[in-house]
Design an enzyme around this catalytic site. Structure first.
Site: not given
Ligand SMILES: [Zn+2]
Length: 304
Positions: A74, A211, A270
């Site tokens: 990531e 992330h 995310e």
């Molecule tokens: Zn992650």
């Protein structure tokens, strides 16, 4: 003083479709040369001895924290966060006017060894034995692009002392691997220790961990989060067009530990949508939404 236009010249950018530790270091130096409002200090070092940096901007007493590239594959979150720091520096006067009470402490690359492994594979400098071990931890493959862990095969976001044993048993991984191994005990890895020591020392009023992927924001932990966390998550999500999601059945992450220890708002964002590692072509599109979320996090008034 010449005012810099955001977007006119950006120091932080992907290099050959990626973002390695050396790219980060080069652009770091240029950022520090360009903006006197930015400072950087080392808060620890990775297993392989690479420095882990915290960046500080702002002069207020209330400290906020954002970290990125905890997971190796990531890595795109590192330039996303550093670009945001650059943006704040370029508009420092505006930041001083609207956010004079706060200062932001950002750690853009928590897992530099993993970030390089996921992009370069096994480069020179490894012994044959280390190479064989890494390939075996990677399920026999010499393609490391999906690698999430640090260089010792420990998933850094399963390292924090917040019901760590439950997460370990849930993942069920007995030894080092590209993902899902929680380590021999909580905080066995220097990268995770650096984040914990930083939070304890600096007493952040809220934190965000970046992330990929899913365009979601996680905000709760075992009913230990403060009441305003859900309201804040909804406002953050609205700012960037993401979804705020209440999670259960997940432990030992950075934001879990932070919420448990401080009972203050902690978020996992995310960023982007797709399959990790997210393609470089999506960088600008992701930044557009994520910068609105980070901007809200920094400037938000959070009444309610
Ligand atoms: Zn992650």
């Amino acid at each position: 003083m010449e005012k810099k236009q955001v977007g006119a010249h950006q120091i932080v950018h992907l290099v050959d479709g990626g973002y390695r530790f050396s790219d980060y270091m080069e652009q770091s130096e240029e950022l520090l040369r360009t903006y006197s409002c930015l400072s950087q200090r080392q808060i620890g070092e990775s297993v392989l001895g690479r420095p882990i940096h915290a960046w500080i901007i702002g002069e207020g007493k209330e400290l906020l924290h954002i970290n990125a590239a905890v997971h190796a594959n990531e890595w795109i979150t590192a330039p996303l966060l550093l670009r945001f720091i650059e943006g704040m520096a370029a508009e420092y006067e505006l930041m001083q006017k609207n956010a004079h009470k706060i200062a932001v402490c950002a750690v853009p690359m928590v897992n530099p060894d993993g970030v390089d492994l996921a992009q370069n594979g096994i480069a020179k400098g490894y012994t044959d034995q280390e190479r064989e071990q890494l390939i075996s931890w990677n399920g026999g493959s010499s393609n490391f692009s999906r690698w999430k862990a640090n260089i010792r095969g420990v998933d850094l976001n399963d390292q924090f002392p917040a019901f760590w044993e439950e997460e370990r048993d849930r993942r069920g991984r007995k030894g080092p691997a590209w993902q899902d191994y929680s380590g021999p005990h909580p905080l066995s890895e220097p990268e995770a220790i650096a984040l914990v020591e930083l939070a304890r020392k600096w007493n952040f009023s809220r934190v965000m961990s970046l992330h990929t992927q899913g365009r979601e924001i996680y905000w709760n932990y075992r009913e230990m989060e403060p009441q305003q966390a859900e309201v804040m998550a909804n406002q953050l999500a609205e700012a960037g067009g993401y979804r705020a999601v209440k999670l259960s059945g997940s432990d030992a992450g950075y934001k879990d530990w932070y919420i448990q220890e401080f009972r203050r708002p902690g978020f996992t964002v995310e960023a982007g949508e797709g399959v990790n590692p997210l393609p470089a072509e999506q960088f600008d599109e992701i930044y557009e939404e994520l910068s609105l979320i980070m901007g809200k996090f920094v400037l938000g008034e959070y009444a309610g």
